[in-house]
Scaffold this motif. Structure first.
Motif: not given
Length: 669
Positions: A286-293, A372-383, A437-444
């Protein structure tokens, strides 16, 4: 200054007011340049360029004043007569006051801009005008005294010019004025045209002609700030072909050069030449999730193990847990340049980042689009506010499902000029990652910090500040503190064991120096941790554009993408000397090991060597034809991919592009 009754002015009739404006403008610009030269005396003398700066600067000032005086000269035969004298007089007063006020304002803005960017105002000056709130706050908190002095000086110039022109300009035309004006008009227009062109060569003078030393700042002192910005505005219309300022190669030659070099997988005959298949080095069930800081303005100069100051102990403590890039280089000097490299794997150009360019707002490759085309939820978080630098538009148009910005924080603990604190940012990030994580959907998730941004505001009580509270060093300390707090928490969460984290800087805080490309200020930290990543030091020279392909391989994702970067999970790439591309102002550098090739506008490519130990670049002469061709191909490719709209996934073909591609000429002009 404008006394028409003086002998000199009588000789210049009927053009005395324009001559007076010319003299006043030259004096204003020359005094400003002289002041800047005195301020940067060591840099100017080091280049043995005092005479060059002052004399060539006078030439630039004549160009500038010619541009401002030409509209008045063209109008003179039409309105400088008895019946329209009132209109002519007020045209002189208004336009003359505007001319000197604009010149004064730009020169008054120059010292603060040089402090920040080590150059006169240029295209960045224009781009920041789109964000008056953020800019005003930064200026007020970080450059209060220069701001007040600059505005005061500008106001004084406006008042003095307006009053002088009103007092000195006659209310009625002198006797014989119209006849003398019509007889001398062609000569005046010819003289102004000569001033503006300033050369008998086939091209008019431009800023590249005044790059006469090896120090970009000294070269910019030759210019005046208004002309520098005016030329940047002019060049905006040519951004699609921006890299052609370095030279020309046919499309076939460009692609063939790259295919026989760094990109053996490149297909010159395909509609998407850089699209290729990448097989992940790490096979995962199962591919990993990804977080870029993406850390704001975190150069290697703040990281002790990279030869800098000991300001990032939390980051240093994490490097023993993951992949630590010892020779990672940013592609540019702006946040959006870092974004395009890290999120899209796109190479730098002299144009604005694709984050801002119109043809990249949709159907442009990003990691979010692929994942996203591989089923990931994708988001951008900014302050801060995501509209800044056009980030919201670029992200939402290219694969990001959701954007979280300053408006989405309830009761943040601290809010500064650039948004909420890094602690608020990471608290929000932790919340979002737990929800995914609770939703079970992989994320970027892409996270972009902002506390280490001028005017360096951060909550009190978190660090022991040294020196001025709102200094870059203290802001770095706080940003590192917040990062450490986040990772202490993240390692206790359920998402830690199936998530890959990249911590990387967008660029250094200030990129400056007396070199054509100050390579030492492109050196940045980069760290990959999380999941089952084992400690490793990557010594090969690495570019920001190499990070996205590497992440995909570590995540266990087989993919087809257009990114030209290297997959650093491959042993052959880790053993290679590596290469990095860097855009600095109008200069572009390709570094392979110690060998550096520098491209300058309309000049032969230069060769040099970079010593990472002493952090110095030594120019060795004109680059060989092979070096020049190699660097030029790398510089031309991204502009061509953007203009031709050939940087996307096969499934994300822009409307009509597929049909047009078969008929479209491949010639790069």
């Amino acid at each position: 200054m404008f006394n028409i009754s003086s002998p000199l002015m009588r000789l210049c009739r009927p053009w005395a007011p324009l001559v007076g404006l010319l003299v006043a403008g030259i004096i204003l610009l020359s005094l400003s340049r002289l002041g800047l030269v005195i301020w940067q005396w060591d840099r100017v003398i080091a280049q043995k360029a005092l005479t060059t700066v002052l004399l060539q600067g006078l030439r630039v000032d004549l160009i500038q004043m010619g541009l401002w005086l030409l509209p008045l000269a063209l109008l003179a035969p039409l309105i400088a007569h008895d019946k329209t004298w009132r209109l002519w007089r007020w045209s002189l007063i208004i336009w003359g006051s505007l001319t000197l006020t604009v010149l004064a304002f730009m020169e008054a803005s120059t010292p603060a801009f040089i402090q920040q960017y080590d150059l006169r105002p240029n295209r960045l000056f224009i781009e920041y005008l789109q964000y008056p709130q953020e800019v005003a706050s930064t200026l007020w908190h970080g450059f209060k005294l220069p701001l007040i002095l600059g505005l005061s000086l500008t106001l004084c110039v406006l008042m003095i010019t307006w009053r002088t022109l009103k007092r000195r300009l006659p209310h009625h035309p002198p006797k014989g004025h119209s006849i003398r004006l019509l007889m001398t008009w062609p000569l005046v227009i010819l003289l102004l045209a000569g001033m503006i062109r300033s050369t008998t060569e086939h091209r008019p003078a431009n800023p590249a002609m005044f790059a006469l030393t090896a120090d970009p700042l000294v070269n910019s002192l030759i210019l005046d700030s208004t002309w520098s910005v005016e030329f940047a505005l002019y060049n905006l219309q040519h951004e699609a072909h921006s890299s052609s300022i370095y030279g020309h190669l046919s499309d076939q030659a460009m692609l063939a050069t790259l295919r026989h070099g760094d990109m053996p997988w490149l297909n010159p005959n395909a509609s998407l030449p850089t699209l290729h298949t990448q097989t992940a080095t790490y096979a995962r069930a199962k591919p990993l999730n990804l977080v870029i800081i993406l850390e704001e303005s975190l150069g290697a100069g703040f990281v002790q193990s990279l030869g800098g100051q000991a300001l990032t102990p939390e980051l240093e403590s994490l490097k023993s847990q993951g992949w630590w890039f010892e020779n990672l280089y940013a592609t540019g000097t702006r946040s959006v340049r870092g974004i395009e490299a890290v999120v899209s794997g796109f190479m730098p150009t002299p144009a604005r980042s694709v984050v801002k360019l119109s043809l990249a707002q949709r159907h442009f490759f990003t990691l979010a689009d692929l994942l996203k085309q591989q089923g990931y939820h994708t988001e951008f978080i900014y302050g801060g506010e995501a509209h800044f630098d056009n980030m919201r538009s670029f992200f939402t148009g290219n694969g990001f499902d959701q954007v979280v910005d300053q408006n989405d924080y309830k009761n943040p603990m601290f809010t500064g000029s650039w948004g909420v604190s890094d602690e608020d940012l990471f608290h929000k990030t932790d919340q979002r990652l737990q929800q995914h994580t609770q939703s079970g959907q992989p994320f970027f998730t892409l996270v972009f910090s902002s506390s280490n941004h001028e005017p360096f505001e951060y909550p009190s009580g978190r660090i022991q500040p040294e020196g001025p509270i709102h200094s870059v060093h203290n802001a770095v300390r706080y940003a590192d503190y917040a990062l450490g707090q986040f990772f202490d928490q993240a390692q206790q969460r359920d998402y830690w064991h199936n998530t890959l984290f990249l911590v990387v800087a967008d660029h250094d805080v200030r990129v400056y120096g007396n070199e054509l490309v100050p390579i030492k200020h492109f050196h940045i930290p980069g760290l990959i941790v999380g999941a089952d990543i084992q400690p490793r030091k990557i010594k090969s020279i690495t570019s920001q554009i190499d990070l996205p392909p590497t992440l995909l391989s570590l995540m266990g994702i087989n993919s087809q993408h257009p990114m030209p970067g290297r997959d650093m999970t491959q042993a052959s790439q880790q053993a290679a000397q590596g290469r990095a591309m860097m855009q600095f102002a109008d200069n572009w550098a390709l570094m392979r090991g110690q060998a550096v090739t520098i491209l300058q506008p309309e000049k032969p490519a230069l060769a040099g060597r970079y010593d990472a130990t002493t952090q110095s670049l030594t120019l060795t002469g004109t680059a060989s034809s092979a070096q020049s061709r190699d660097a030029l191909a790398h510089a031309l490719l991204p502009a061509w991919l953007y203009q031709q709209r050939r940087y996307h996934l096969q499934a994300d073909q822009p409307p009509m592009i597929a049909k047009q591609a078969s008929n479209q000429s491949m010639a790069y002009k």
